[in-house]
Design a protein around this motif. Sequence first.
Motif: not given
Length: 295
Positions: A156-159, A239-243
């Motif tokens: 979440v922090g990276l996103y 895609n961070v949420p996708g990962a």
Amino acid sequence: MIYFQALLDGILLGGVYATVAVGLSLAFGVMNILNWAHGELLMVGMFIAYLLVTYLKIDPYLTLFVNVVVMFGIGYMLQKNVFSNILKKDKDKEPMSVLIATSGLGMILVSVATMIFGSNAMSAQTAYSGKTIWLGEIMLSVPRAISFVIAILATVGLYLLLQKTELGRSLRATAQNREVAKLMGINTDRAYNIAFGLSLALVGVAAALLAPNYTVYPKVGGSFGLKAFVIVLLGGKGNVPGALVGGLAIGIIERLGAIIWNESYALLLVYALFILILLVMPDGIFSIKKRRKAA
């Protein structure tokens, strides 16, 4: 009840898988290159965590901070001094030239680790080892639960960094169109360096989270690296949420598959999913949503 236990274990494991994959996805999304040494660099981080826990008696989760700094520095310097030169010389072969270079790097890292530590698996004994909490008839592993929470926070922090900060906007702009980003005044070389540094910083986080739960040996990164590729393909590059969703899915499939069949068949199912994704939706599951919005 055994299926609920496997589901819980899969979710907890999937969160850590996601952290491993997010770093790979970031480098792939921003730089359009695949780091084939991703798993071997995870192994380096795991050895750092093992040494800090075993010889300096540092809490395994506090080794995260050392790992993040060290791995970020390794990633930044690798991109700045090695991969950037390869990309400049062989633009027509991009990303194949870097793929070959990272493959060679992975072999070197495994060989060096074997010479230093040998090939035997080593386990860091921590205060969390074997600790469990019973929730009715469900057993919750304390180290896995802590690792899951930290993994989610890191993801979440990276996103948020990518979406809400000036640095994140420059990385996203570079990923979309490097030449246009240059015209906008963005230092794209620096963006590449930071992107690869952040990629390995996430690997450092994952390595610290794996230390209380897994043994470490020179070839430990191979399976994690391959699963990270599956997760990136499942969620879509960059895609961070996708990962995150992909990591949770792979963790659940792996644990439930081990209960329904056995661990070997569960891994076979994961790799079969890898091939299916390549054939049916090579841009990832989230690309379907994007196409629907565009339509």
